[in-house]
Design a protein around this motif. Structure first.
Motif: not given
Lengths: 119, 110
Positions: A43, A45, A95, A105-106, A109-110, B36, B38, B40, B44-46, B48, B89, B101, B103
């Protein structure tokens, strides 16, 4: 430097409870919302909700309302995501992230916390 | 609410330009200029890349640009480079004060 450091990966059984954490540093923690995002292979995010650490006001996605609880302790600059009864479908990467404002938007991020729920 | 619709994959050769679409509704993408994008990379984390449809945060290459028309937003990557290979994303603020978000789109550099 703004940092969000999350707690380590967890392996739990269905029905167990869990709380994961997200500690902010390098900024005034109480002045910025914290959001939580779930990521699963199938799915992508998913936005779960946000919390205002200054007063612990929360706003949940309808998809997650009632299934998880967000909380925050501004004295320790830490936000939490918790479950009272885990399901296998809760297996995912979670996250925490910090937006500039509630509509934004963020931008920080962690590193993510992997939660695995399996019997 | 439903996720925004993105193509599953887009590919291009180094130096080329590619565009990723993101289709929503009048309750999200079409409602505000709060789209927005992102990036990725695996494990790793997304990150921006674009906010408010067209704004690049500090440090983001100007090879990345965003646009919007009606209920569809787009991300264009020009001068494609190997390091651009990643998942992308889109997201949008919604009329019920949530964030939704897309997909995700896997970008492959051939």
């Amino acid at each position: 430097e703004v940092q969000l450091v999350q707690s380590e990966a967890e392996v739990k059984k269905p029905g167990e409870s869990l709380r994961i954490s997200c500690k902010g540093s390098g900024y005034s923690f109480a002045n910025y919302w914290i959001t939580w995002v779930r990521q699963t292979p199938g799915k992508g995010l998913e936005w779960m909700g946000r919390i205002d650490p200054s007063d612990s006001y929360t706003y949940y996605s309808p998809s997650f309302q009632g299934h998880v609880t967000l909380s925050a302790d501004k004295s320790s600059s830490t936000a939490y995501l918790q479950w009272s009864s885990l399901k296998a479908s809760d297996t995912a990467m979670y996250y925490c992230a910090r937006p500039r404002d509630y509509s934004q938007p963020p931008d920080y991020w962690g590193q993510g916390t992997l939660v695995t729920v399996s019997s | 609410q439903s996720a925004l619709t993105q193509p599953a994959s887009v590919s291009g050769s180094p130096g080329q330009s590619i565009t990723i679409s993101c289709t929503g509704t009048s309750s999200d993408v079409g409602a505000y200029n709060y789209v927005s994008w992102f990036q990725q990379h695996p494990g790793k984390a997304p990150k921006l890349m674009i906010s408010d449809v067209t704004n690049r945060p500090s440090g983001i290459s100007n090879r990345f640009s965003g646009s919007k028309s009606g209920n569809t937003a787009s991300l264009t990557i020009s001068g494609l480079q190997a390091e651009d290979e990643a998942d992308y994303y889109c997201s949008s603020y919604t009329t019920i004060s949530t964030l939704v978000f897309g997909g995700g789109t896997k970008v492959t550099v051939l």
